[in-house]
Design a protein around this motif. Sequence first.
Motif, short mmCIF file in Angstrom:
data_model
loop_
_atom_site.label_atom_id
_atom_site.label_comp_id
_atom_site.label_asym_id
_atom_site.label_seq_id
_atom_site.Cartn_x
_atom_site.Cartn_y
_atom_site.Cartn_z
N SER A 13 -43.01 5.54 15.28
CA SER A 13 -43.23 6.27 14.03
C SER A 13 -41.98 6.20 13.16
O SER A 13 -40.89 5.86 13.61
CB SER A 13 -43.58 7.73 14.32
N LYS A 15 -40.41 8.93 10.32
CA LYS A 15 -40.44 10.11 9.47
C LYS A 15 -39.45 9.88 8.32
O LYS A 15 -38.42 9.25 8.51
CB LYS A 15 -40.02 11.35 10.25
N GLN A 17 -37.79 11.86 4.57
CA GLN A 17 -37.72 12.94 3.60
C GLN A 17 -36.69 12.58 2.53
O GLN A 17 -35.62 12.07 2.85
CB GLN A 17 -37.33 14.27 4.25
N LEU A 31 -44.77 10.54 6.83
CA LEU A 31 -44.76 10.03 8.20
C LEU A 31 -45.60 8.77 8.28
O LEU A 31 -46.72 8.73 7.76
CB LEU A 31 -45.34 11.09 9.16
N GLU A 33 -47.20 6.74 11.33
CA GLU A 33 -47.39 6.98 12.75
C GLU A 33 -48.25 5.90 13.40
O GLU A 33 -48.97 5.17 12.74
CB GLU A 33 -48.01 8.35 13.00
N ASN A 381 -36.54 19.77 12.63
CA ASN A 381 -36.34 19.15 11.32
C ASN A 381 -35.10 18.29 11.41
O ASN A 381 -34.04 18.63 10.88
CB ASN A 381 -36.23 20.21 10.23
N GLU A 383 -34.66 15.58 10.04
CA GLU A 383 -34.35 15.02 8.73
C GLU A 383 -33.40 15.94 7.95
O GLU A 383 -32.44 15.47 7.33
CB GLU A 383 -35.64 14.78 7.94
#
Length: 395
Positions: A13, A15, A17, A31, A33, A381, A383
Amino acid sequence: MKKILVINSGSSSIKFQLIKMPGEIVIAAGLVERIGLDNSAIHYKSKKMNISEQVKIANHEEGLKRIAALLMDTEKGAIANIEEIDAIGHRVVHGGKDFADTIVIDKDVKATIKRLFSLAPLHNPHNYTGIEVAEQVFPNATQIAVFDTAFHQTLPERAYRYAIPNKLLDENYIRVYGFHGTSHKYVAEKAQDFISKKKSKVITVHLGNGCSITAIKNGKSIDHSLGFAPVNGLIMGTRSGDIDQSIIFYMVNTLGYSLNDVSELLHKKSGMLGLTGYSDLREIEEAAANGNQQCQLALEMNAYRIKKYIGAYAAAMNGLDVIVFTAGIGENSSVLRRMVCQDMDYLGIELENYKNNVRSSENRIISKESSKVLVLVIPTNEELEIAKQSYQLLV
């Protein structure tokens, strides 16, 4: 004010931000995935758009290019041009002996990350790809690496050393490094909001496609389930976790496997995938609920391994105040949380079932009021933690 794009490339995946710092304002997030599978998907959210679509994404490079295109899309995007991005914060799994702190990426840093591919073959190559693609797409942004291994530099020598000849540590730096450090650090700090005392004994349980568990005493990592490379410890999506090393010799010397075959098997064909044929826990739980005995046994094995580590770390810290479940599975699987916490009353762990079954994105308590150990679900979190560390490097 700085705009920092955080890229967190996992084993299956990505992610991401886009965060305005220091105000911690998320401008866009998303995301990608199930990369490499037929049912891969991309999710993207900004003020302009909230989309989720199933689309075949063959590899991490393709996923990262789709993310960049979405961010700059005239209708869906969050930025007008690439010049708006001040820095790219990259999660890098293995820093080896070379990196104990966040660092600006240059040619030497990239070369070291590449040299460490063999220690984190499911992650460092994808982290490196993220850096390479980001350099092409955002050439004027400062590229910054935040290492998973950094948080675990506080492990005492008795915990990070292996019982092998000393020269392998002194000359070859073979030791426990630990991983998922940004996640464990973030949720451990958030857990303090629920604890009245400053000194605490916390176990953080990070459960995703990759899994790890950390003993954190007074805010410092003192023991951790992953070691020299991120394959041992808990049972994971495709990784075996702890295994008797003599099995490796038997596979090579008697069964005719090459060392590369064994590495491939332990990293990509074992864990929940090897036990059930599925690597996604959602599919495993559904099959188990429908009577699939292999999937039910795999869940029991998974929970049992976690319980053993909780017991060991409670002993290592001479007590336990808090257990935190986090990451994709830890945050969302009420089934696995229940299986881990049941029959743990000796340690003072009492789960409140109705709280455990609530789906929420909030930090929350899922233990009974009478429970001596506080059981929390805290969405990680990584990120934001990466953005914080990246911003601190810029200013």
